[in-house]
Write a protein that holds these residues in place. Structure first.
Motif, short mmCIF file in Angstrom:
data_model
loop_
_atom_site.label_atom_id
_atom_site.label_comp_id
_atom_site.label_asym_id
_atom_site.label_seq_id
_atom_site.Cartn_x
_atom_site.Cartn_y
_atom_site.Cartn_z
N ASP A 185 0.89 -1.08 -0.11
CA ASP A 185 0.26 0.01 0.00
C ASP A 185 0.72 1.44 0.01
N SER A 186 1.77 1.33 0.86
CA SER A 186 2.64 2.55 0.93
C SER A 186 3.29 2.90 -0.19
N LYS A 187 3.52 1.90 -1.25
CA LYS A 187 4.31 2.36 -2.45
C LYS A 187 3.53 2.60 -3.63
N GLN A 188 2.36 3.05 -3.39
CA GLN A 188 1.42 3.63 -4.52
C GLN A 188 1.51 4.85 -4.13
N VAL A 189 2.18 5.77 -4.87
CA VAL A 189 2.16 7.38 -4.46
C VAL A 189 1.92 8.04 -5.83
N HIS A 190 1.77 9.31 -5.58
CA HIS A 190 1.52 10.20 -6.61
C HIS A 190 2.56 11.03 -6.61
N ILE A 191 3.28 11.67 -7.81
CA ILE A 191 4.59 12.27 -7.73
C ILE A 191 4.42 13.65 -7.20
N SER A 192 3.24 14.29 -7.21
CA SER A 192 3.08 15.50 -6.41
C SER A 192 3.43 15.57 -4.91
N TRP A 193 3.17 14.28 -4.44
CA TRP A 193 3.39 14.31 -2.80
C TRP A 193 4.95 14.34 -2.52
N PHE A 194 5.90 14.55 -3.80
CA PHE A 194 7.48 14.62 -3.44
C PHE A 194 7.62 15.98 -4.03
N GLY A 195 6.65 16.75 -4.59
CA GLY A 195 6.95 18.24 -5.10
C GLY A 195 7.05 18.49 -6.45
N ALA A 196 6.86 17.52 -7.33
CA ALA A 196 7.17 17.38 -8.55
C ALA A 196 5.52 17.69 -9.23
N PHE A 197 5.48 18.69 -10.19
CA PHE A 197 4.21 19.02 -10.68
C PHE A 197 4.16 19.41 -12.30
N PRO A 198 3.39 19.22 -13.05
CA PRO A 198 3.44 19.62 -14.52
C PRO A 198 3.45 21.14 -14.42
N SER A 199 4.08 21.72 -15.58
CA SER A 199 4.16 23.05 -15.23
C SER A 199 4.53 23.87 -16.85
N PRO A 200 4.36 24.95 -16.74
CA PRO A 200 4.40 25.80 -17.94
C PRO A 200 6.04 25.60 -18.74
N LEU A 201 6.20 26.21 -19.95
CA LEU A 201 7.42 25.98 -20.46
C LEU A 201 8.65 26.75 -19.54
N ASP A 202 9.94 26.27 -19.85
CA ASP A 202 10.94 26.94 -19.04
C ASP A 202 10.82 27.17 -17.54
N SER A 203 10.50 25.78 -17.12
CA SER A 203 10.24 25.56 -15.70
C SER A 203 11.46 25.02 -14.92
N THR A 204 11.45 24.99 -13.76
CA THR A 204 12.30 24.34 -12.69
C THR A 204 12.43 22.79 -12.82
N ASP A 205 13.85 22.60 -13.08
CA ASP A 205 14.33 20.95 -13.25
C ASP A 205 13.21 20.13 -12.10
N GLN A 206 12.36 19.30 -12.70
CA GLN A 206 11.80 18.34 -11.85
C GLN A 206 12.49 16.93 -11.37
N ALA A 207 13.65 16.51 -11.97
CA ALA A 207 14.47 15.67 -11.83
C ALA A 207 14.45 15.26 -10.32
N PRO A 208 15.10 16.22 -9.55
CA PRO A 208 15.25 15.99 -8.25
C PRO A 208 14.22 15.62 -7.40
N PHE A 209 13.00 16.08 -7.59
CA PHE A 209 11.59 15.71 -6.91
C PHE A 209 11.28 14.41 -7.20
N ILE A 210 11.43 14.09 -8.55
CA ILE A 210 11.27 12.74 -9.07
C ILE A 210 12.27 11.40 -8.43
N GLN A 211 13.45 11.96 -8.35
CA GLN A 211 14.30 10.88 -7.85
C GLN A 211 14.21 10.92 -6.42
N ALA A 212 13.73 11.76 -5.73
CA ALA A 212 13.33 11.60 -4.19
C ALA A 212 12.27 10.66 -4.03
#
Length: 298
Positions: free
Chosen positions: A120-147
């Motif tokens: 159960d605990s390994k069913q997560v949404h990426i937003s819980w770790f701070g990664a969100f879809p965003s407009p062009l020229d945005s912040t690198d989301q890789a560190p949040f995804i890696q977390a």
């Protein structure tokens, strides 16, 4: 608030707001938590888990030191955990939360399951770790995804769900054993390369999966992505329903018994320059099907 629920107050005359009703719910604040992002609320969290069999976080930022929670955890809108560097918050049960950033701080989060407690605990949404879809020229989301990937360790399977929209990537990520990187479909969940010269996703364990995602180029001045979008270095990995645009290699296979199906897109360079949608670099026992070039200059 204009959000009214047809439950009335003690006089029977005044409708109560949703916010008022939420205050009736038992939360860690009823067990002494402060939620100011400074006070250590670990004892209150454990007290509620013991008394109620679950943990509920009302709006606030709850600072925590190293601890393990084996009860279900519920986050209300506006609630988050804050774990400091050198501390580890371990969760061994299901997590319920809306799309919001709930795992914060420089500390570690570990989503670990025992053999008899399921996944159960390994069913997560990426937003819980701070990664969100965003407009062009945005912040690198890789560190949040890696977390999010790192929280699942490299021991048992997990699912990371992504939303519809663009995730901007400027650095490499490694995917631990058995993790599924899951979007909502090609032309919907899109990873856009904002920099060059790295491999976007590389497996760090067997049985990784990538499903329903798309890769594109976004960075200024980039005409192709000088790297591989997905590199399968371990046995039993799978890629399905993926599109790759402008990468030197879309999917590279470096291990045995991998499955790659329904992959389309364009080459990032001429095939004579070792460019391909799917490249079988080594290994045997693969299943490769439905690979198609949508358009290409080569």
């Amino acid at each position: 608030s204009s959000l009214i629920n047809y439950q009335f107050d003690a006089t029977g005359t005044t409708p109560r707001t949703v916010q008022s009703r939420l205050q009736d719910r038992v939360s860690v604040k009823d067990f002494g938590a402060v939620g100011d992002g400074v006070t250590d609320d670990t004892a209150a969290i454990q007290a509620m888990a013991t008394a109620e069999g679950y943990v509920r976080f009302s709006p606030g930022s709850f600072a925590c030191s190293t601890t393990t929670v084996t009860s279900p955890i519920i986050f209300e809108p506006g609630a988050n955990l804050l774990v400091a560097s050198g501390q580890t918050f371990t969760i061994k049960n299901r997590i319920e939360s809306p799309r919001q950033w709930i795992f914060r701080g420089d500390g570690d989060y570990e989503l670990i399951q025992d053999n008899d407690t399921g996944e159960d605990s390994k069913q997560v949404h990426i937003s819980w770790f701070g990664a969100f879809p965003s407009p062009l020229d945005s912040t690198d989301q890789a560190p949040f995804i890696q977390a999010a990937i790192d929280a699942m360790q490299n021991t048992r399977e997990g699912v990371i769900q992504f939303d519809n929209g663009n995730y901007h990537i400027s650095s490499a990520m490694t995917v631990n054993r058995g993790i599924l990187i899951k979007g909502v479909g090609t032309r919907r969940t899109v990873f856009r390369a904002d920099a060059d010269g790295y491999d976007m996703f590389t497996t760090a364990g067997e049985a990784c999966r990538f499903q329903d995602i798309q890769f594109e180029i976004q960075g200024p001045g980039l005409t192709s992505f000088n790297g591989d979008y997905i590199v399968l270095n371990h046995e039993g990995c799978e890629v399905s329903d993926v599109r790759c645009y402008g990468g030197v290699v879309g999917v590279k296979v470096n291990a045995n018994y991998c499955r790659v199906s329904r992959v389309g897109g364009t080459y990032g360079a001429a095939p004579s320059a070792n460019s391909a949608l799917v490249q079988i670099a080594t290994g045997s026992g693969h299943l490769i099907e439905d690979v198609y070039a949508l358009t290409s200059a080569y």
